[in-house]
Design an enzyme around this catalytic site. Structure first.
Site, PDB file in Angstrom:
ATOM      1  N   ARG A 185      77.846 -32.785  39.453  1.00 20.05           N
ATOM      2  CA  ARG A 185      77.664 -31.583  40.262  1.00 20.05           C
ATOM      3  C   ARG A 185      78.650 -30.520  39.783  1.00 20.05           C
ATOM      4  O   ARG A 185      79.837 -30.796  39.647  1.00 20.05           O
ATOM      5  CB  ARG A 185      77.916 -31.896  41.734  1.00 20.05           C
ATOM      6  CG  ARG A 185      76.969 -32.942  42.265  1.00 20.05           C
ATOM      7  CD  ARG A 185      77.253 -33.262  43.694  1.00 20.05           C
ATOM      8  NE  ARG A 185      78.606 -33.770  43.835  1.00 20.05           N
ATOM      9  CZ  ARG A 185      79.244 -33.887  44.994  1.00 20.05           C
ATOM     10  NH1 ARG A 185      78.666 -33.534  46.099  1.00 20.05           N
ATOM     11  NH2 ARG A 185      80.455 -34.358  45.051  1.00 20.05           N
ATOM     12  N   ASP A 208      82.994 -29.748  56.162  1.00 18.73           N
ATOM     13  CA  ASP A 208      83.314 -30.266  54.830  1.00 18.73           C
ATOM     14  C   ASP A 208      82.195 -30.012  53.830  1.00 18.73           C
ATOM     15  O   ASP A 208      82.364 -30.275  52.642  1.00 18.73           O
ATOM     16  CB  ASP A 208      83.612 -31.762  54.885  1.00 18.73           C
ATOM     17  CG  ASP A 208      85.030 -32.031  55.332  1.00 18.73           C
ATOM     18  OD1 ASP A 208      85.861 -31.112  55.257  1.00 18.73           O
ATOM     19  OD2 ASP A 208      85.305 -33.162  55.758  1.00 18.73           O
ATOM     20  N   ASP A 258      77.179 -29.931  48.187  1.00 23.19           N
ATOM     21  CA  ASP A 258      77.174 -31.144  49.015  1.00 23.19           C
ATOM     22  C   ASP A 258      76.068 -31.165  50.057  1.00 23.19           C
ATOM     23  O   ASP A 258      76.305 -31.293  51.242  1.00 23.19           O
ATOM     24  CB  ASP A 258      78.537 -31.293  49.717  1.00 23.19           C
ATOM     25  CG  ASP A 258      79.461 -32.158  48.897  1.00 23.19           C
ATOM     26  OD1 ASP A 258      79.087 -32.528  47.782  1.00 23.19           O
ATOM     27  OD2 ASP A 258      80.543 -32.471  49.383  1.00 23.19           O
TER      28      ASP A 258
END
Length: 193
Positions: A20, A97, A107
């Site tokens: 990523r 987060d 994410d």
């Protein structure tokens, strides 16, 4: 080995390596944890680094740089969520987060796209309450931005905190100063959680 639905039915699946890439992996949670643990000097250092690296329009000597930073993140996050919604994208896990300080999509674990309009669409099989449904993404984004504001509070001056308080009052339609205003704002923020 994978227990996809967390129900004890473990299956063997093929594996893969995923790389990523992003401009930054700093998230709202990166600031939140420092603020909550009382690491204010480190919070200020991280904020100054993020602003210096990724928000070149904000002057490092601007006394309101943290307010300008917050305002920019709020605007950019609202636009990002609007873009998600416009293509039927459901993030899947919209916690602090997983919300980037640069307002980019990172994410997004169990994400998905709606086949047809359904505000209750949830791509995350572990979200059986629909907390992160596509229809809830804007409210969750607001919740995360409120958490960002809480995280920034220790580095804001009393005057800046008062200005933010005034903005909340105006947003709520509280046009005069009343004794219970602070309590009412705190109560409404708590109730929205």
């Amino acid at each position: 080995m994978r227990d996809q639905f967390y129900n004890g039915n473990v299956n063997t699946e093929r594996g893969a390596v995923v790389l990523r890439l992003a401009k930054s992996w700093f998230r709202i949670g990166s600031l939140e944890i420092l603020s909550q643990s009382g690491e204010i000097d480190l919070l200020r250092k991280l904020l100054n680094f993020v602003i210096g690296e990724h928000f070149s329009s904000i002057g490092s000597d601007d006394p309101d740089k943290y307010l300008v930073f917050y305002s920019t993140v709020v605007n950019d996050t609202a636009h990002l969520i609007a873009q998600w919604m416009s293509v039927g994208f459901a993030h899947g896990v919209c916690n602090t987060d997983n919300f980037s300080l640069l307002s980019i999509t990172i994410d997004y674990g169990p994400f998905g796209f709606m086949e047809s309009y359904n505000p209750d669409f949830v791509p995350n099989t572990s979200d059986d309450e629909g907390r992160y449904s596509i229809g809830a993404q804007a409210n969750v984004g607001l919740f995360n931005l409120e958490k960002l504001l809480t995280a920034l509070s220790p580095v804001l001056t009393k005057k800046q905190q008062k200005e933010l308080h005034q903005l909340f009052k105006a947003k709520l339609g509280l046009l005069r100063d009343e004794e219970g205003d602070g309590y009412l704002i705190a109560f409404l923020l708590k109730a929205s959680q």
